[in-house]
Design a protein around this motif. Structure first.
Motif, mmCIF file in Angstrom:
data_model
loop_
_atom_site.group_PDB
_atom_site.id
_atom_site.type_symbol
_atom_site.label_atom_id
_atom_site.label_comp_id
_atom_site.label_asym_id
_atom_site.label_seq_id
_atom_site.Cartn_x
_atom_site.Cartn_y
_atom_site.Cartn_z
ATOM 1 N N PRO A 140 3.759 -0.793 3.566
ATOM 2 C CA PRO A 140 3.861 0.501 2.881
ATOM 3 C C PRO A 140 5.102 0.570 1.995
ATOM 4 O O PRO A 140 6.117 -0.068 2.292
ATOM 5 C CB PRO A 140 3.992 1.494 4.037
ATOM 6 C CG PRO A 140 4.618 0.702 5.137
ATOM 7 C CD PRO A 140 4.126 -0.708 4.995
ATOM 8 N N LEU A 141 5.005 1.342 0.935
ATOM 9 C CA LEU A 141 6.165 1.510 0.054
ATOM 10 C C LEU A 141 7.066 2.623 0.566
ATOM 11 O O LEU A 141 6.598 3.618 1.121
ATOM 12 C CB LEU A 141 5.724 1.792 -1.381
ATOM 13 C CG LEU A 141 4.902 3.034 -1.701
ATOM 14 C CD1 LEU A 141 5.793 4.229 -2.006
ATOM 15 C CD2 LEU A 141 4.022 2.763 -2.908
ATOM 16 N N ALA A 142 8.366 2.439 0.383
ATOM 17 C CA ALA A 142 9.341 3.442 0.796
ATOM 18 C C ALA A 142 9.514 4.499 -0.286
ATOM 19 O O ALA A 142 9.680 5.676 -0.003
ATOM 20 C CB ALA A 142 10.676 2.775 1.094
ATOM 21 N N SER A 143 9.480 4.074 -1.529
ATOM 22 C CA SER A 143 9.502 4.979 -2.687
ATOM 23 C C SER A 143 9.068 4.136 -3.881
ATOM 24 O O SER A 143 8.898 2.930 -3.747
ATOM 25 C CB SER A 143 10.888 5.606 -2.880
ATOM 26 O OG SER A 143 11.874 4.632 -2.956
ATOM 27 N N PRO A 144 8.861 4.762 -5.034
ATOM 28 C CA PRO A 144 8.348 3.987 -6.170
ATOM 29 C C PRO A 144 9.177 2.729 -6.420
ATOM 30 O O PRO A 144 10.405 2.758 -6.322
ATOM 31 C CB PRO A 144 8.437 4.960 -7.339
ATOM 32 C CG PRO A 144 8.290 6.288 -6.705
ATOM 33 C CD PRO A 144 8.992 6.180 -5.373
ATOM 34 N N ILE A 145 8.485 1.666 -6.744
ATOM 35 C CA ILE A 145 9.126 0.361 -6.886
ATOM 36 C C ILE A 145 10.247 0.414 -7.919
ATOM 37 O O ILE A 145 10.134 1.065 -8.945
ATOM 38 C CB ILE A 145 8.068 -0.707 -7.244
ATOM 39 C CG1 ILE A 145 8.623 -2.112 -7.055
ATOM 40 C CG2 ILE A 145 7.529 -0.533 -8.646
ATOM 41 C CD1 ILE A 145 7.538 -3.146 -6.888
ATOM 42 N N GLY A 146 11.339 -0.233 -7.593
ATOM 43 C CA GLY A 146 12.458 -0.284 -8.525
ATOM 44 C C GLY A 146 13.286 0.986 -8.589
ATOM 45 O O GLY A 146 14.277 1.046 -9.295
ATOM 46 N N VAL B 5 8.263 -2.790 5.391
ATOM 47 C CA VAL B 5 8.567 -1.755 4.401
ATOM 48 C C VAL B 5 8.970 -2.420 3.082
ATOM 49 O O VAL B 5 9.852 -3.269 3.035
ATOM 50 C CB VAL B 5 9.669 -0.805 4.898
ATOM 51 C CG1 VAL B 5 10.036 0.199 3.810
ATOM 52 C CG2 VAL B 5 9.198 -0.079 6.147
ATOM 53 N N ASP B 6 8.274 -2.006 2.050
ATOM 54 C CA ASP B 6 8.385 -2.682 0.761
ATOM 55 C C ASP B 6 8.628 -1.645 -0.335
ATOM 56 O O ASP B 6 8.051 -0.580 -0.304
ATOM 57 C CB ASP B 6 7.047 -3.399 0.521
ATOM 58 C CG ASP B 6 7.051 -4.184 -0.774
ATOM 59 O OD1 ASP B 6 8.114 -4.306 -1.384
ATOM 60 O OD2 ASP B 6 5.977 -4.667 -1.153
ATOM 61 N N ALA B 7 9.440 -1.970 -1.271
ATOM 62 C CA ALA B 7 9.643 -1.186 -2.495
ATOM 63 C C ALA B 7 10.467 0.075 -2.296
ATOM 64 O O ALA B 7 10.183 0.898 -1.439
ATOM 65 C CB ALA B 7 8.321 -0.805 -3.136
ATOM 66 N N MET C 273 0.820 -1.218 0.000
ATOM 67 C CA MET C 273 0.000 0.000 0.000
ATOM 68 C C MET C 273 0.852 1.266 0.000
ATOM 69 O O MET C 273 2.035 1.240 0.274
ATOM 70 C CB MET C 273 -0.936 0.002 1.210
ATOM 71 C CG MET C 273 -0.246 -0.171 2.561
ATOM 72 S SD MET C 273 0.006 1.389 3.469
ATOM 73 C CE MET C 273 -1.681 1.845 3.828
ATOM 74 N N TYR C 274 0.180 2.343 -0.354
ATOM 75 C CA TYR C 274 0.788 3.657 -0.243
ATOM 76 C C TYR C 274 0.581 4.106 1.197
ATOM 77 O O TYR C 274 -0.533 4.009 1.711
ATOM 78 C CB TYR C 274 0.104 4.621 -1.222
ATOM 79 C CG TYR C 274 0.834 5.921 -1.325
ATOM 80 C CD1 TYR C 274 1.898 6.068 -2.198
ATOM 81 C CD2 TYR C 274 0.479 6.994 -0.519
ATOM 82 C CE1 TYR C 274 2.594 7.254 -2.263
ATOM 83 C CE2 TYR C 274 1.177 8.184 -0.584
ATOM 84 C CZ TYR C 274 2.242 8.312 -1.455
ATOM 85 O OH TYR C 274 2.935 9.477 -1.517
ATOM 86 N N PRO C 275 1.609 4.565 1.914
ATOM 87 C CA PRO C 275 1.493 4.793 3.352
ATOM 88 C C PRO C 275 0.539 5.927 3.737
ATOM 89 O O PRO C 275 0.939 7.079 3.881
ATOM 90 C CB PRO C 275 2.929 5.090 3.793
ATOM 91 C CG PRO C 275 3.658 5.460 2.569
ATOM 92 C CD PRO C 275 2.978 4.774 1.426
#
Lengths: 417, 257
Positions: B152-158, B182-184, B132-134
């Motif tokens: 939650p994502l840390a910043s845009p994936i990749g 924390v993902d991505a 999810m977006y935090p």
């Protein structure tokens, strides 16, 4: 710039047919209005074509200087203006820097993966007269349309080789290769493959919806050239003559529920810098309108065809092609880039390390000759090829070569829902 | 120092707080993640499960590793549910990471569809880990929908841009009573360490290791960084001086009665 000599007269054409052919070639007034939709062609309300063509018309690539290229390479996000600079002749000395930047973008979005697919031509009947194409209706070639049994056999042979993604192609004849015929091929393909793409004549959005229901999820349509006055002189007869209907095919496909769409100009037909700009902008503006969809670009260069082996991509040499692909990658880092077997082994092995994400393997552009190609067993008469390919490697060879480059071949990254 | 520092997902206890993501796929990467980063959970894109017969990704995942299939490719809740069911049929277990994207450029998760899918899948008995977006409200809705953790994502994936959403992830860590994974977007071991110091339960990473020059060494670096961050969190971080030095004479020393 020199031009290709495309016109070839077959001695099998009747006097009447020959006369019609020559009139089409020499007298623009006998050709139909190429900007006018023909009967049955769906007209959608879209501003994408206007946006793309006006940008292309205004693009003066000779006005860019090295400072523009340097600035473009410094920017974290590549703007349309930056992209124009990267496509310009001023960027030529920066090819290595562009490649390095492109490699970083590719690896951020795709890691070290390379996707594999193979094309399957199921028919080469065509109603168009596109003067550069081996399938054109005046070209004397062996025509063939596979029966359902033959299609299934071809699919088995391909699936046995390990391929999981297939691109089904036909010549452009709705009369010979109907939407239902293509739909049935998709239904069969569902049994053997994970991912089914189509490269067929453009159809209306309801037909795309039908083909999607049959199992297809990707539509590729090449505009060939986005420069309308040139388009008119290359596509002399048939439904392909209608420029806007072809341009809007990807949008109709997305309206019909397809997951993704592919684009390209055929490099070598017209001004390649302008065509490359228009191709990327076509995808760029559609992505803004349909952000959920997937997009991919191809980069075919003109190749020799049956009865005309002199056809070549003129000023689009490998360096220019590489510049285009690096610019595509830097401008649209998330987009798929496909490099077909029109290119040679050394180019394909090199470009997958920089910008390309998908390559074809075990390719035949003929009709019904996969078994012969894959196993060496002689088969019944096959239909002639659309163009000569430049990389004959089998799926296993490609798999080995790509792995040896330190890359990870991926056969399927797709789910039909 | 608590030596039994574990965390629980769907009733299963995990010791390693490194989770391998699935974006960039390679057999070497899986091996490195398990051997050098001690991964106990590996994400698997259902859409990529079957590959060349002799190289099925499932065969490369050790039996003691928990599979976390994801719904990548889903564009709405309905599609995510269908992919999750397919994954269960394929024998990938009850864990599922819900990923729903309606943007092919940034691949940002769609929170509202994700909440819907989480609710449907939790009802079907899945252990649901939504990407999810935090956003605090969305995270609360995910808790109510039956999520097993929030990712939650840390910043845009990749993008390898690190903790661009740091402040918002901290709010989730402080307010949500589920593990925050924390993902991505984590591009460096130091960023993974920082997220762990903040109180994240685990880190999911992929690109940073997949694209490293030396995959095993980078996997090891991530494993160590995550452990260091976790220990710092457990130890209770010392006072951080935000601005300048503190005066040795108290400012309020003049107060008399």
């Amino acid at each position: 710039m020199s031009e290709n000599q495309f016109f070839v007269d077959s001695d099998k054409l009747s006097e009447k047919a020959l006369e019609k052919k020559h009139r089409l070639e020499n007298d623009p007034s006998v050709r139909s209005n190429f900007m006018e939709y023909q009967d049955g062609m769906e007209q959608i309300s879209s501003d994408v074509m206007e946006k793309v063509l006006s940008q292309m018309d205004a693009y003066d690539y000779s006005s860019y200087i090295e400072a523009d290229v340097k600035r473009a390479l410094m920017h974290e996000t590549c703007s349309v203006e930056d992209f124009k600079a990267l496509l310009s002749p001023a960027a030529a000395p920066y090819l290595e820097q562009m490649a390095q930047r492109a490699k970083i973008e590719t690896s951020k979005h795709f890691g070290n993966t390379v996707y594999f697919f193979t094309p399957l031509y199921i028919a080469n009947y065509c109603e168009n007269y596109c003067i550069y194409c081996g399938f054109n209706c005046y070209n004397d070639i062996v025509r063939k349309q596979l029966t359902e049994e033959e299609i299934e056999h071809e699919m088995q042979v391909i699936a046995d080789s390990g391929i999981e993604e297939i691109l089904i192609l036909t010549g452009e004849s709705k009369a010979m290769s109907s939407v239902e015929y293509i739909g049935n091929a998709c239904k069969m393909a569902k049994k053997y493959f994970k991912n089914i793409g189509l490269e067929i004549y453009p159809v209306n959005s309801d037909d795309y919806a039908y083909l999607h229901a049959c199992g297809a999820d990707y539509i590729t349509v090449f505009q060939e050239t986005y420069y309308a006055p040139k388009y008119e002189t290359l596509h002399l007869m048939g439904h392909k003559r209608v420029f806007p209907y072809r341009f809007e095919a990807q949008e109709r496909a997305l309206m019909g529920g397809m997951r993704g769409v592919g684009f390209s100009a055929l490099l070598g037909l017209a001004d390649f810098r302008k065509d490359a700009l228009a191709t990327a902008l076509h995808a760029y503006y559609l992505q803004r309108k349909y952000p959920h969809a997937e997009f991919s670009l191809s980069c075919p260069r003109l190749r020799p065809i049956v009865n005309n082996e002199k056809i070549n991509p003129l000023d689009v040499h490998e360096k220019e092609l590489c510049q285009i692909l690096c610019a595509y990658r830097i401008f649209l880092p998330f987009i798929g880039i496909t490099v077909s077997s029109r290119e040679q082994k050394h180019f394909r092995d090199g470009i997958v390390k920089i910008a390309a994400t998908k390559v074809s393997a075990g390719v035949s552009t003929g009709i019904g000759d996969h078994e012969e190609k894959y196993t060496g067993q002689q088969q019944n008469e096959a239909g002639d090829e659309q163009f000569e390919i430049a990389d004959n490697r089998s799926f296993d060879q490609m798999y080995g070569d790509i792995s040896a480059e330190g890359l990870q071949p991926v056969l399927n990254d797709y789910i039909y829902v | 120092m608590n030596t039994q520092d574990t965390f629980v997902l769907g009733g299963k206890e995990f010791h390693s707080r490194f989770i391998l993501g699935s974006g960039k796929y390679s057999m070497d990467l899986i091996k490195a993640a398990v051997e050098y980063a001690k991964a106990e959970i590996i994400t698997l894109a259902v859409r990529r499960t079957n590959t060349k017969k002799e190289e099925n990704i499932l065969d490369y995942i050790p039996k003691n590793v928990t599979l976390l299939p994801n719904t990548s490719g889903a564009r709405d809740a309905k599609e995510a549910v269908r992919i999750a069911r397919m994954s269960r049929e394929l024998g990938c277990g009850d864990f599922v990471k819900v990923e729903i994207m309606r943007d092919s450029k940034y691949l940002l998760p769609d929170n509202s569809e994700t909440i819907k899918a989480t609710e449907m899948l939790a009802k079907e008995g899945f252990v649901v880990l939504p990407y999810m977006y935090p956003d605090l409200y969305a995270a609360r809705d995910l808790v109510n929908a039956g999520a097993a953790a929030v990712m939650p994502l840390a910043s845009p994936i990749g993008s390898n841009k690190g903790l661009a959403t740091k402040e918002f992830i901290q709010i989730l860590v402080d307010e949500i009573d589920l593990p925050i994974i924390v993902d991505a977007g984590i591009g460096r071991p130091s960023q993974a360490c920082e997220a762990m110091e903040m109180g994240a339960a685990a880190i999911m990473a992929n690109t940073a290791i997949a694209t490293a020059g030396d995959i095993p060494t980078m996997a090891k670096a991530f494993g160590n960084a995550i452990e260091a961050g976790r220990q710092a969190y457990l130890a209770g971080l010392g006072r951080v001086l935000e601005r300048g030095a503190s005066a040795s004479d108290p400012l309020t020393g003049f107060l008399r009665d």
